[in-house]
Design an enzyme around this catalytic site. Structure first.
Site: not given
Length: 369
Positions: A152, A206, A209, A212, A216, A232, A259, A262, A266
């Protein structure tokens, strides 16, 4: 760190054996899985350009500035032909425990990844250790490699590379998901010029589904696999430096840094696992702390308490801004009103704006939506 390749390309049998060693060493260093990918992210480039064209990156100008460089690892390190992708779990408590703090009366909610030591330092150090182990192994055959480590910390499409490397799939919330551990982990990479054998991607799971998307608070997941960062809460409380739009303040609730909604809801995160690294142990009781306690910190206290934390980088002013919103969303309380009024005269103009909003809500006796 970079090392120049001064020898011939290692033999195929050496590289095949090296991959097995790399994955073993990765587990020893605290990573839960290692995968190998090539550098071709051309399929992701149109999606990246479309996302930027919609302005979904908000004020994160660096996203647009780097543009397609994010999808081209070899532009970060010329000669790169493979990416060693790694994931490392960070939870010190399980999701069910975290849910008790979400929108809890008067409590602060801090994204679970930020409760311990700053992950950038932890992952980069361990990725560097892994790269050095590779270097040592190659030295036995009078080989070396050119590499760089990231987590990151550079313009690179981490989730896309991790998906190619077979260590998970991209969920509809755009985070990487795994069947074994859900999504509570960090990603890191080693870019290398070693032509290592690559791993096969895994199939996504997924299905239909969209939990998420449904949970939110601000509707930031505007479509499957597409997040409008401007909505977000993680962006609003961390990346956005100025005033948080009024339209999102109630939905923020008590989320004062990031946050997790999501992820918390899950279904795959019922398989989440706790980390084995003490680096991610919870600091200063941040998993169970009152908004008022944090709001009372002056700048010096913030600097001291948050040293070595990912939270440190937002600074005291943004911290106070976020906490003011959390206090405004808390049940009406004379104690909260007094604390807000006490801070108002000496606060910065940015924080004053949010304190006034919080006072209006508190005095009107409103509660979070």
């Amino acid at each position: 760190m970079q090392h120049e390749n001064t020898f011939s390309t290692p033999a195929t049998d050496l590289l095949t054996g090296l991959v097995a060693d790399i994955k073993h060493w990765g587990l020893e260093l605290g990573f839960s899985q290692i995968g190998i990918a090539d550098t071709d992210l051309s399929a992701a480039e149109p999606e990246l350009l479309a996302w930027l064209a919609k302005g979904y990156h908000g004020e994160m100008d660096y996203m647009a500035r780097h543009g397609l460089k994010r999808a081209r690892p070899s532009e970060l390190l010329p000669g790169t032909v493979r990416v060693i992708s790694a994931r490392m779990p960070y939870l010190s408590e399980l999701p069910a425990d975290s849910l008790t703090q979400l929108d809890a009366n008067g409590q602060a909610y801090i994204s679970r990844y930020a409760l311990g030591r700053d992950y950038h330092k932890v992952l980069k150090q361990r990725l560097e250790q892994l790269a050095r182990k590779i270097q040592d192994a190659l030295a036995l055959s009078q080989q070396t490699h050119q590499y760089r480590v990231f987590t990151d910390s550079a313009p690179i499409l981490e989730v896309a590379l991790a998906s190619k490397a077979g260590i998970g799939w991209r969920g509809k919330h755009t985070l990487l998901l795994t069947r074994e551990q859900g999504s509570y982990f960090f990603l890191g990479e080693i870019l290398t010029d070693l032509p290592l054998p690559v791993d096969a991607p895994v199939q996504p799971h997924c299905g239909s589904c969209q939990k998420c998307m449904d949970v939110c608070p601000t509707g930031a997941i505007v479509a499957p696999y597409e997040v409008d960062a401007r909505r977000c809460i993680s962006y609003l409380t961390i990346e956005l430096k100025g005033s948080i739009p009024v339209e999102f303040r109630e939905q923020i609730g008590n989320r004062v840094y990031g946050c997790d909604d999501c992820q918390l809801f899950c279904p795959w995160n019922r398989f989440a696992q706790k980390t084995t690294l003490t680096d991610f142990d919870i600091r200063h009781g941040l998993d169970n702390v009152k908004l008022l306690t944090l709001f009372e910190w002056d700048d010096a206290t913030f600097q001291k308490q948050m040293a070595g934390s990912a939270i440190y980088r937002i600074g005291h002013e943004q911290w106070q801004r976020n906490l003011a919103i959390g206090l405004g969303n808390a049940p009406s309380s004379p104690e909260i009103i007094r604390a807000l009024e006490a801070k108002l005269p000496t606060a910065s103009p940015l924080v004053q704006e949010h304190i006034r909003w919080a006072l209006d809500k508190q005095k009107a006796g409103q509660t979070p939506a």
